[in-house]
Design a protein around this motif. Structure first.
Motif, PDB file in Angstrom:
ATOM      1  N   UNK A   1       0.848  -1.301  -0.116  1.00 41.10           N
ATOM      2  CA  UNK A   1       0.011   0.029  -0.058  1.00 41.10           C
ATOM      3  C   UNK A   1       0.790   1.407   0.007  1.00 41.10           C
ATOM      4  N   UNK A   2       1.915   1.309   0.789  1.00 37.20           N
ATOM      5  CA  UNK A   2       2.756   2.373   0.799  1.00 37.20           C
ATOM      6  C   UNK A   2       3.458   2.624  -0.470  1.00 37.20           C
ATOM      7  N   UNK A   3       3.906   1.418  -1.254  1.00 35.49           N
ATOM      8  CA  UNK A   3       4.515   1.596  -2.418  1.00 35.49           C
ATOM      9  C   UNK A   3       3.511   1.921  -3.502  1.00 35.49           C
ATOM     10  N   UNK A   4       2.161   1.754  -3.466  1.00 29.61           N
ATOM     11  CA  UNK A   4       1.191   2.297  -4.195  1.00 29.61           C
ATOM     12  C   UNK A   4       1.208   3.576  -4.104  1.00 29.61           C
ATOM     13  N   UNK A   5       1.344   4.191  -2.940  1.00 32.00           N
ATOM     14  CA  UNK A   5       1.328   5.809  -2.762  1.00 32.00           C
ATOM     15  C   UNK A   5       2.487   6.450  -3.428  1.00 32.00           C
ATOM     16  N   UNK A   6       3.752   5.740  -3.263  1.00 31.15           N
ATOM     17  CA  UNK A   6       5.041   6.304  -3.347  1.00 31.15           C
ATOM     18  C   UNK A   6       5.683   5.323  -4.342  1.00 31.15           C
ATOM     19  N   UNK A   7       5.248   5.321  -5.538  1.00 26.38           N
ATOM     20  CA  UNK A   7       6.033   4.260  -6.329  1.00 26.38           C
ATOM     21  C   UNK A   7       7.609   4.535  -6.413  1.00 26.38           C
TER      22      UNK A   7
ATOM     23  N   UNK B   1      -5.823  10.096   3.115  1.00 29.27           N
ATOM     24  CA  UNK B   1      -6.933  10.522   3.901  1.00 29.27           C
ATOM     25  C   UNK B   1      -8.537   9.876   3.198  1.00 29.27           C
ATOM     26  N   UNK B   2      -8.177  10.166   1.925  1.00 29.91           N
ATOM     27  CA  UNK B   2      -9.802   9.817   1.335  1.00 29.91           C
ATOM     28  C   UNK B   2      -9.753   8.147   1.239  1.00 29.91           C
ATOM     29  N   UNK B   3      -8.744   7.603   0.625  1.00 28.70           N
ATOM     30  CA  UNK B   3      -8.820   5.999   0.511  1.00 28.70           C
ATOM     31  C   UNK B   3      -8.853   5.116   1.800  1.00 28.70           C
ATOM     32  N   UNK B   4      -8.072   5.715   2.834  1.00 34.57           N
ATOM     33  CA  UNK B   4      -8.066   5.019   4.107  1.00 34.57           C
ATOM     34  C   UNK B   4      -8.978   5.384   5.067  1.00 34.57           C
ATOM     35  N   UNK B   5      -9.609   6.474   5.037  1.00 35.60           N
ATOM     36  CA  UNK B   5     -10.489   6.875   6.011  1.00 35.60           C
ATOM     37  C   UNK B   5      -9.563   7.548   7.228  1.00 35.60           C
ATOM     38  N   UNK B   6      -8.347   8.197   6.706  1.00 34.02           N
ATOM     39  CA  UNK B   6      -7.621   8.743   7.696  1.00 34.02           C
ATOM     40  C   UNK B   6      -7.669   9.842   8.175  1.00 34.02           C
ATOM     41  N   UNK B   7      -7.476  10.101   9.527  1.00 37.08           N
ATOM     42  CA  UNK B   7      -7.483  11.260  10.135  1.00 37.08           C
ATOM     43  C   UNK B   7      -6.180  11.817  10.236  1.00 37.08           C
ATOM     44  N   UNK B   8      -6.105  13.349   9.713  1.00 35.89           N
ATOM     45  CA  UNK B   8      -4.771  13.674   9.402  1.00 35.89           C
ATOM     46  C   UNK B   8      -4.564  15.114  10.010  1.00 35.89           C
ATOM     47  N   UNK B   9      -3.391  15.342  10.929  1.00 37.09           N
ATOM     48  CA  UNK B   9      -3.190  16.722  11.393  1.00 37.09           C
ATOM     49  C   UNK B   9      -2.073  17.208  10.430  1.00 37.09           C
ATOM     50  N   UNK B  10      -2.163  18.003   9.911  1.00 40.22           N
ATOM     51  CA  UNK B  10      -1.026  18.737   9.108  1.00 40.22           C
ATOM     52  C   UNK B  10      -0.560  19.958   9.584  1.00 40.22           C
ATOM     53  N   UNK B  11       0.566  19.999   9.976  1.00 40.45           N
ATOM     54  CA  UNK B  11       1.131  21.093  10.553  1.00 40.45           C
ATOM     55  C   UNK B  11       2.050  21.688   9.553  1.00 40.45           C
TER      56      UNK B  11
END
Length: 237
Positions: A118-124, A183-193
């Motif tokens: 999954x990580x490699x899918x986001x970051x080829x 965030x969209x694909x995984x339903x991930x809650x993200x705090x971006x500083x």
């Protein structure tokens, strides 16, 4: 189980100096919130408090309604992972070894066998460079590795500390797109500083502006991008 992040009346002191004064905001489940402000505003102190690196003088931090104890490692055990400012990779380890370090706290029985793919899918690019020493990567690739390492912990909440710092604008745009996808694909809650208010607020459902340790503005990302105060202070127009 809810994955929202809630911060209530958070105050932090470094000796006699108050760094945060009663900070309160929420990051809704599965959404991106941007915490913006100038250097010294207290943004990184908020992250340190969440992760147990500093003890609050007062206030609470909770995920899904469960308070996070103020001690190192407690946030990770409750599903909060941090991609730190400056990346802090293990430069003499390979990309793949760095990624595997991100999963060290996940019990073997709970480790998703597909998380690396999954990580490699986001970051080829990380897949292409998986045998390369992390210290030899470009700044943008190192940032991708740092975010990927945090994702290996299979978090409910992802904290990103200044991911655009020192990165070329074209790579910042690519990182922004990927953060939105995660965030969209995984339903991930993200705090971006971020100091890069334009990048952060354009991604965020919720925006919070800190000044000298206090929340001075909140709203949707779009509302804050249109705010005269934000434009003058952080966007330069």
């Amino acid at each position: 189980m809810s994955n929202d992040l809630s911060i209530r009346d958070l105050s932090v002191a470094y000796g006699p100096v108050m760094a945060l004064h009663g900070v309160s905001f929420d990051v809704p489940e599965g959404r991106i919130a941007a915490l913006v402000g100038s250097n010294g505003a207290g943004k990184s102190t908020v992250l340190k408090a969440i992760c147990g690196m500093v003890a609050p003088a007062s206030g609470t931090i909770s995920v899904g309604g469960t308070a996070i104890p103020a001690r190192p490692g407690a946030a990770l055990r409750q599903g909060v992972a941090l991609s730190p400012e400056g990346r802090r990779l293990f430069g003499r380890l390979s990309v793949e070894e760095n990624l595997r370090m991100g999963a060290y706290a996940v019990p073997r029985a709970e480790l998703d066998p597909g998380v690396m793919e999954r990580v490699y899918g986001y970051f080829p690019r990380l897949r292409e460079r998986r045998r390369q020493m992390a210290g030899s990567l470009s700044g943008g690739e190192q940032q991708m590795c740092a975010i990927g390492r945090a994702l290996m912990a299979q978090p409910r909440v992802l904290l990103l500390d200044e991911p655009s710092l020192g990165i070329a604008p074209i790579i910042v745009a690519e990182l922004g797109r990927i953060i939105a996808e995660i965030s969209r694909d995984l339903g991930m809650t993200v705090l971006l500083v971020e100091q890069n208010a334009q990048m952060a607020l354009s991604l965020a459902a919720t925006g919070v502006v800190l000044e000298t340790g206090r929340v001075v503005l909140t709203g949707t990302g779009e509302e804050l991008l249109q705010s005269p105060e934000v434009r003058a202070a952080y966007l330069g127009y």
